[in-house]
Design an enzyme around this catalytic site. Structure first.
Site, PDB file in Angstrom:
ATOM      1  N   GLU A   1       0.838  -1.206   0.000  1.00 42.34           N
ATOM      2  CA  GLU A   1       0.000   0.000   0.000  1.00 42.34           C
ATOM      3  C   GLU A   1       0.872   1.256   0.000  1.00 42.34           C
ATOM      4  OE1 GLU A   1      -2.707   1.323  -0.425  1.00 42.34           O
ATOM      5  OE2 GLU A   1      -4.412   0.215   0.345  1.00 42.34           O
TER       6      GLU A   1
ATOM      7  N   ASP B   1      -4.407   4.973   6.051  1.00 48.11           N
ATOM      8  CA  ASP B   1      -4.940   6.127   6.772  1.00 48.11           C
ATOM      9  C   ASP B   1      -5.950   5.605   7.808  1.00 48.11           C
ATOM     10  OD1 ASP B   1      -5.901   8.622   7.462  1.00 48.11           O
ATOM     11  OD2 ASP B   1      -6.683   9.126   5.502  1.00 48.11           O
TER      12      ASP B   1
HETATM   13  P1  IMP Z   1      -7.941   4.639   4.171  1.00 54.10           P
HETATM   14  O1  IMP Z   1      -9.016   3.747   3.611  1.00 54.10           O
HETATM   15  O2  IMP Z   1      -8.518   5.778   4.981  1.00 54.10           O
HETATM   16  O3  IMP Z   1      -6.893   3.897   4.949  1.00 54.10           O
HETATM   17  O4  IMP Z   1      -7.268   5.374   2.967  1.00 54.10           O
HETATM   18  C1  IMP Z   1      -6.391   4.728   2.172  1.00 54.10           C
HETATM   19  C2  IMP Z   1      -6.254   5.385   0.817  1.00 54.10           C
HETATM   20  O5  IMP Z   1      -6.598   6.777   0.861  1.00 54.10           O
HETATM   21  C3  IMP Z   1      -4.828   5.341   0.379  1.00 54.10           C
HETATM   22  O6  IMP Z   1      -4.544   4.153  -0.315  1.00 54.10           O
HETATM   23  C4  IMP Z   1      -4.700   6.580  -0.480  1.00 54.10           C
HETATM   24  O7  IMP Z   1      -5.087   6.294  -1.795  1.00 54.10           O
HETATM   25  C5  IMP Z   1      -5.672   7.543   0.140  1.00 54.10           C
HETATM   26  N1  IMP Z   1      -5.005   8.493   1.060  1.00 54.10           N
HETATM   27  C6  IMP Z   1      -5.043   8.504   2.401  1.00 54.10           C
HETATM   28  N2  IMP Z   1      -4.318   9.497   2.913  1.00 54.10           N
HETATM   29  C7  IMP Z   1      -3.780  10.148   1.842  1.00 54.10           C
HETATM   30  C8  IMP Z   1      -2.890  11.271   1.713  1.00 54.10           C
HETATM   31  O8  IMP Z   1      -2.404  11.898   2.698  1.00 54.10           O
HETATM   32  N3  IMP Z   1      -2.575  11.632   0.448  1.00 54.10           N
HETATM   33  C9  IMP Z   1      -3.032  10.978  -0.653  1.00 54.10           C
HETATM   34  N4  IMP Z   1      -3.854   9.925  -0.570  1.00 54.10           N
HETATM   35  C10 IMP Z   1      -4.223   9.504   0.666  1.00 54.10           C
HETATM   36 MG    MG Z   2      -4.380   3.839  -2.321  1.00 49.74          MG
END
Ligand code: IMP
Ligand code: MG
Length: 178
Positions: free
Chosen positions: A102, A106
Site C-alpha cells: 500500500e 490512513d
Molecule cells: P484509508 O481507507 O482511509 O486507509 O485510505 C487509504 C487510501 O486513501 C490510500 O490508499 C490513499 O489512496 C488515500 N489516502 C489517504 N491518505 C492520503 C494522503 O495523505 N494523500 C493521498 N492519498 C491519501
Molecule cells: Mg491507495
C-alpha cells in the site's frame, strides 16, 4: 523543489528522496529475512503504490512474484467512505504467502476491504507493507507489519500519492500547506 502547487493547493517538501529510499531498504531487509524460501506473492494496490512497489520489489532477494490489484475509494483530501470492488487479481492465492503493498494506510478502511476479500481465497498468510502509516487516523485492529514511515494526520502527495490525480510523479513527498 521546496514547494509545489497542485490544483488549488500548495504543498511543502516533507520527506526527501533519500529518506524515502532508506526507509524502503529497512523494510525490504526485514521482508527478505521473514520470507526467505517462501516465494511470497506481492500484491501492489493501484494506483498509489506503483512507485513504492517497484522500489521495494527491486530489493527483494530470492524467488518472489508481484501482481497488482485495484480498489477505488478515495477522492479529494478526505476519505469518502465509498468502497468499490477489488479488481485485477488473476493469481490463485490459495496456500500462498501474500504481502499487500500500500502507498498509505490512513483510516484502514481500504485495507480492511482488501483483507476481507483476500482472506476468503485462503492464502497461507497475509501481511501488509505500507510506505506511509497514519497512526492517529487508523481505526482498525489489524496489525500493519511493515511500515516504511509513520506520519501525522496531514494530507501528503508525491512518490505515487496524488491530489485529485496530480502529484504522483513528484520524487519527494510533500505536505499540504494549511
Ligand atoms: P484509508 O481507507 O482511509 O486507509 O485510505 C487509504 C487510501 O486513501 C490510500 O490508499 C490513499 O489512496 C488515500 N489516502 C489517504 N491518505 C492520503 C494522503 O495523505 N494523500 C493521498 N492519498 C491519501
Ligand atoms: Mg491507495
Amino acid at each position: 523543489m521546496q514547494t509545489v502547487k497542485l490544483h488549488d493547493k500548495t504543498f511543502d517538501i516533507f520527506i526527501n528522496e533519500q529518506q524515502i529510499q532508506e526507509s524502503i531498504s529497512k523494510i525490504a531487509q526485514q521482508i527478505n529475512i521473514d520470507y526467505k524460501d517462501k516465494n511470497p506473492l506481492f500484491l501492489g494496490v493501484l494506483n498509489g503504490s506503483f512507485l513504492f512497489a517497484a522500489d521495494l520489489f527491486r530489493q527483494i532477494e530470492g524467488t518472489a512474484e508481484i501482481s497488482f490489484i485495484k480498489l477505488a475509494s478515495y477522492h479529494g483530501t478526505s476519505t469518502t467512505g465509498k468502497i468499490n470492488q477489488l479488481i485485477g487479481l488473476n493469481e490463485d492465492i490459495d496456500g500462498r504467502h501474500v504481502i499487500i503493498i500500500e502507498d498509505i494506510v490512513d483510516t484502514g478502511i481500504t485495507l480492511q476491504k482488501i483483507m476481507n476479500d483476500l482472506q476468503q481465497k485462503k492464502p497461507a498468510s497475509i501481511a501488509v507493507a505500507t510506505l506511509l502509516f497514519k497512526p492517529e487516523s487508523y481505526q482498525k485492529s489489524y496489525p500493519v507489519q511493515y511500515i516504511a514511515m509513520k506520519v501525522a494526520n496531514d494530507f501528503l502527495v508525491g512518490y505515487g500519492l496524488d491530489y485529485n490525480g496530480q502529484g504522483r510523479n513528484l520524487k519527494a513527498i510533500y505536505k499540504i500547506k494549511e
